[in-house]
Design a protein around this motif. Structure first.
Motif, mmCIF file in Angstrom:
data_model
loop_
_atom_site.group_PDB
_atom_site.id
_atom_site.type_symbol
_atom_site.label_atom_id
_atom_site.label_comp_id
_atom_site.label_asym_id
_atom_site.label_seq_id
_atom_site.Cartn_x
_atom_site.Cartn_y
_atom_site.Cartn_z
ATOM 1 N N LEU A 45 0.859 -1.177 0.000
ATOM 2 C CA LEU A 45 0.000 0.000 0.000
ATOM 3 C C LEU A 45 0.895 1.227 0.000
ATOM 4 O O LEU A 45 1.748 1.378 0.870
ATOM 5 C CB LEU A 45 -0.907 0.022 1.234
ATOM 6 N N ILE A 46 0.707 2.072 -0.996
ATOM 7 C CA ILE A 46 1.447 3.328 -1.064
ATOM 8 C C ILE A 46 0.450 4.451 -0.842
ATOM 9 O O ILE A 46 -0.592 4.515 -1.494
ATOM 10 C CB ILE A 46 2.157 3.497 -2.418
ATOM 11 N N ILE A 47 0.784 5.310 0.111
ATOM 12 C CA ILE A 47 -0.053 6.468 0.399
ATOM 13 C C ILE A 47 0.674 7.683 -0.154
ATOM 14 O O ILE A 47 1.704 8.092 0.368
ATOM 15 C CB ILE A 47 -0.305 6.608 1.916
ATOM 16 N N GLY A 48 0.159 8.227 -1.243
ATOM 17 C CA GLY A 48 0.751 9.406 -1.878
ATOM 18 C C GLY A 48 0.045 10.650 -1.374
ATOM 19 O O GLY A 48 -1.183 10.723 -1.414
ATOM 20 N N ILE A 49 0.825 11.618 -0.897
ATOM 21 C CA ILE A 49 0.215 12.808 -0.313
ATOM 22 C C ILE A 49 0.709 14.086 -0.982
ATOM 23 O O ILE A 49 1.909 14.355 -1.043
ATOM 24 C CB ILE A 49 0.486 12.885 1.208
ATOM 25 N N ILE B 150 -4.958 12.918 -0.620
ATOM 26 C CA ILE B 150 -4.269 11.706 -0.178
ATOM 27 C C ILE B 150 -4.745 10.557 -1.058
ATOM 28 O O ILE B 150 -5.944 10.316 -1.168
ATOM 29 C CB ILE B 150 -4.584 11.395 1.302
ATOM 30 N N CYS B 151 -3.784 9.865 -1.677
ATOM 31 C CA CYS B 151 -4.107 8.736 -2.548
ATOM 32 C C CYS B 151 -3.662 7.437 -1.887
ATOM 33 O O CYS B 151 -2.552 7.355 -1.355
ATOM 34 C CB CYS B 151 -3.409 8.898 -3.896
ATOM 35 N N PHE B 152 -4.512 6.438 -1.943
ATOM 36 C CA PHE B 152 -4.191 5.113 -1.426
ATOM 37 C C PHE B 152 -4.088 4.183 -2.629
ATOM 38 O O PHE B 152 -5.093 3.893 -3.285
ATOM 39 C CB PHE B 152 -5.275 4.645 -0.448
ATOM 40 N N LEU B 153 -2.864 3.750 -2.916
ATOM 41 C CA LEU B 153 -2.573 2.924 -4.088
ATOM 42 C C LEU B 153 -2.117 1.554 -3.595
ATOM 43 O O LEU B 153 -1.116 1.450 -2.885
ATOM 44 C CB LEU B 153 -1.460 3.599 -4.905
ATOM 45 N N ILE B 154 -2.853 0.516 -3.930
ATOM 46 C CA ILE B 154 -2.475 -0.817 -3.479
ATOM 47 C C ILE B 154 -2.077 -1.656 -4.689
ATOM 48 O O ILE B 154 -2.852 -1.802 -5.626
ATOM 49 C CB ILE B 154 -3.576 -1.475 -2.618
ATOM 50 N N ASP B 155 -0.847 -2.139 -4.672
ATOM 51 C CA ASP B 155 -0.293 -2.930 -5.772
ATOM 52 C C ASP B 155 -0.501 -2.254 -7.126
ATOM 53 O O ASP B 155 -0.846 -2.898 -8.118
ATOM 54 C CB ASP B 155 -0.890 -4.348 -5.771
ATOM 55 N N ALA C 98 -2.440 19.574 -16.351
ATOM 56 C CA ALA C 98 -1.809 18.481 -17.103
ATOM 57 C C ALA C 98 -1.672 17.214 -16.252
ATOM 58 O O ALA C 98 -1.725 16.104 -16.786
ATOM 59 C CB ALA C 98 -0.448 18.918 -17.627
ATOM 60 N N SER C 99 -1.510 17.380 -14.955
ATOM 61 C CA SER C 99 -1.390 16.195 -14.091
ATOM 62 C C SER C 99 -2.704 15.414 -14.066
ATOM 63 O O SER C 99 -2.704 14.188 -14.006
ATOM 64 C CB SER C 99 -0.957 16.576 -12.671
ATOM 65 N N ARG C 100 -3.807 16.126 -14.151
ATOM 66 C CA ARG C 100 -5.117 15.467 -14.183
ATOM 67 C C ARG C 100 -5.258 14.640 -15.465
ATOM 68 O O ARG C 100 -5.691 13.488 -15.431
ATOM 69 C CB ARG C 100 -6.221 16.524 -14.086
ATOM 70 N N THR C 101 -4.845 15.216 -16.572
ATOM 71 C CA THR C 101 -4.890 14.503 -17.852
ATOM 72 C C THR C 101 -4.010 13.257 -17.804
ATOM 73 O O THR C 101 -4.412 12.179 -18.244
ATOM 74 C CB THR C 101 -4.429 15.433 -19.000
ATOM 75 N N LYS C 102 -2.814 13.393 -17.249
ATOM 76 C CA LYS C 102 -1.875 12.265 -17.154
ATOM 77 C C LYS C 102 -2.441 11.158 -16.261
ATOM 78 O O LYS C 102 -2.371 9.977 -16.597
ATOM 79 C CB LYS C 102 -0.526 12.746 -16.617
ATOM 80 N N ALA C 103 -3.030 11.529 -15.130
ATOM 81 C CA ALA C 103 -3.605 10.535 -14.222
ATOM 82 C C ALA C 103 -4.758 9.784 -14.900
ATOM 83 O O ALA C 103 -4.899 8.574 -14.735
ATOM 84 C CB ALA C 103 -4.081 11.203 -12.934
ATOM 85 N N ILE C 104 -5.546 10.485 -15.695
ATOM 86 C CA ILE C 104 -6.657 9.841 -16.417
ATOM 87 C C ILE C 104 -6.112 8.879 -17.474
ATOM 88 O O ILE C 104 -6.659 7.788 -17.668
ATOM 89 C CB ILE C 104 -7.592 10.903 -17.042
ATOM 90 N N GLU C 105 -5.021 9.264 -18.131
ATOM 91 C CA GLU C 105 -4.399 8.371 -19.130
ATOM 92 C C GLU C 105 -3.912 7.077 -18.484
ATOM 93 O O GLU C 105 -4.090 5.995 -19.027
ATOM 94 C CB GLU C 105 -3.203 9.064 -19.793
ATOM 95 N N ILE C 106 -3.291 7.190 -17.298
ATOM 96 C CA ILE C 106 -2.712 6.027 -16.627
ATOM 97 C C ILE C 106 -3.788 5.181 -15.929
ATOM 98 O O ILE C 106 -3.702 3.959 -15.908
ATOM 99 C CB ILE C 106 -1.637 6.475 -15.606
ATOM 100 N N PHE C 107 -4.778 5.853 -15.364
ATOM 101 C CA PHE C 107 -5.830 5.174 -14.605
ATOM 102 C C PHE C 107 -7.207 5.527 -15.182
ATOM 103 O O PHE C 107 -8.010 6.200 -14.523
ATOM 104 C CB PHE C 107 -5.771 5.571 -13.118
ATOM 105 N N ALA D 185 -1.679 13.727 -6.129
ATOM 106 C CA ALA D 185 -1.484 12.675 -5.121
ATOM 107 C C ALA D 185 -1.390 11.305 -5.793
ATOM 108 O O ALA D 185 -0.559 10.473 -5.411
ATOM 109 C CB ALA D 185 -2.628 12.699 -4.103
ATOM 110 N N ILE D 186 -2.228 11.086 -6.799
ATOM 111 C CA ILE D 186 -2.192 9.818 -7.538
ATOM 112 C C ILE D 186 -0.839 9.635 -8.213
ATOM 113 O O ILE D 186 -0.228 8.561 -8.144
ATOM 114 C CB ILE D 186 -3.329 9.764 -8.588
ATOM 115 N N LEU D 187 -0.357 10.681 -8.865
ATOM 116 C CA LEU D 187 0.917 10.583 -9.589
ATOM 117 C C LEU D 187 2.103 10.451 -8.639
ATOM 118 O O LEU D 187 3.075 9.762 -8.950
ATOM 119 C CB LEU D 187 1.084 11.776 -10.539
ATOM 120 N N ILE D 188 2.029 11.090 -7.480
ATOM 121 C CA ILE D 188 3.097 10.941 -6.475
ATOM 122 C C ILE D 188 3.173 9.481 -6.032
ATOM 123 O O ILE D 188 4.253 8.887 -5.977
ATOM 124 C CB ILE D 188 2.852 11.893 -5.277
#
Length: 164
Positions: free
Chosen positions: A2-6, A14-19, A122-131, A149-152
């Motif tokens: 679990l990675i918590i990106g802040i 705060i993003c909670f990214l698991i695997d 641009a970070s919002r666009t990038k996050a949408i591309e990845i997820f 937070a997602i990209l971090i």
């Protein structure tokens, strides 16, 4: 893992990214203070948000990644003090919870995603591309802090695994 990106600060997230998959993203919990109703981060609620999502996970499988912030030219003294206070609250909470913390400078994660000298959105666009499955949660322009937070978290997930 679990990675918590802040993305710290009053308007952070705060993003909670698991695997490598987004579990959840929450806007920075805030509260008002004093006669002027100034916003500040709500440390108690931040603790609860993290605790609720980490209770059943071994602390060795949790990494907290906080954007390393510093004073910027042109920023007011009061706003920079408040920003630093938010950063300190986050560090204190993670320390008290005995969660390992890592810090990443904005230039480092932005360079990784080719976002240097780009618009804030641009970070919002990038996050949408990845997820793409998370795009409905990033539909508004104000969601760029969630995207940060997602990209971090994603930056750490991709680079930390390569370093091991």
């Amino acid at each position: 893992m679990l990675i918590i990106g802040i993305d710290p600060g009053i308007s952070g997230s705060i993003c909670f990214l698991i695997d490598g998959r987004i579990l959840d993203v929450v806007e920075m919990p805030t509260m008002t203070e004093g006669k002027k109703n100034k916003k500040q981060v709500n440390g108690s609620q931040i603790y609860n948000e993290i605790k609720d999502r980490t209770e059943k996970i071994d602390k060795n499988d949790i990494k907290v990644v906080i954007e390393q912030v510093s004073a910027m030219p042109g920023q007011g003294v009061t706003s920079m003090f408040n920003f630093g206070q938010s950063f300190g609250i986050l560090k204190g909470i993670c320390s008290a919870m005995q969660l390992p913390m890592y810090f990443v400078r904005p230039a480092k994660w932005k360079k990784y995603f080719n976002l240097i000298n780009s618009e804030k959105d641009a970070s919002r666009t990038k996050a949408i591309e990845i997820f793409p499955y998370f795009s409905s949660n990033l539909a508004k322009k104000k969601d760029s802090n969630k995207a940060d937070a997602i990209l971090i978290a994603s930056f750490f997930f991709e680079t930390f695994r390569n370093d091991e």
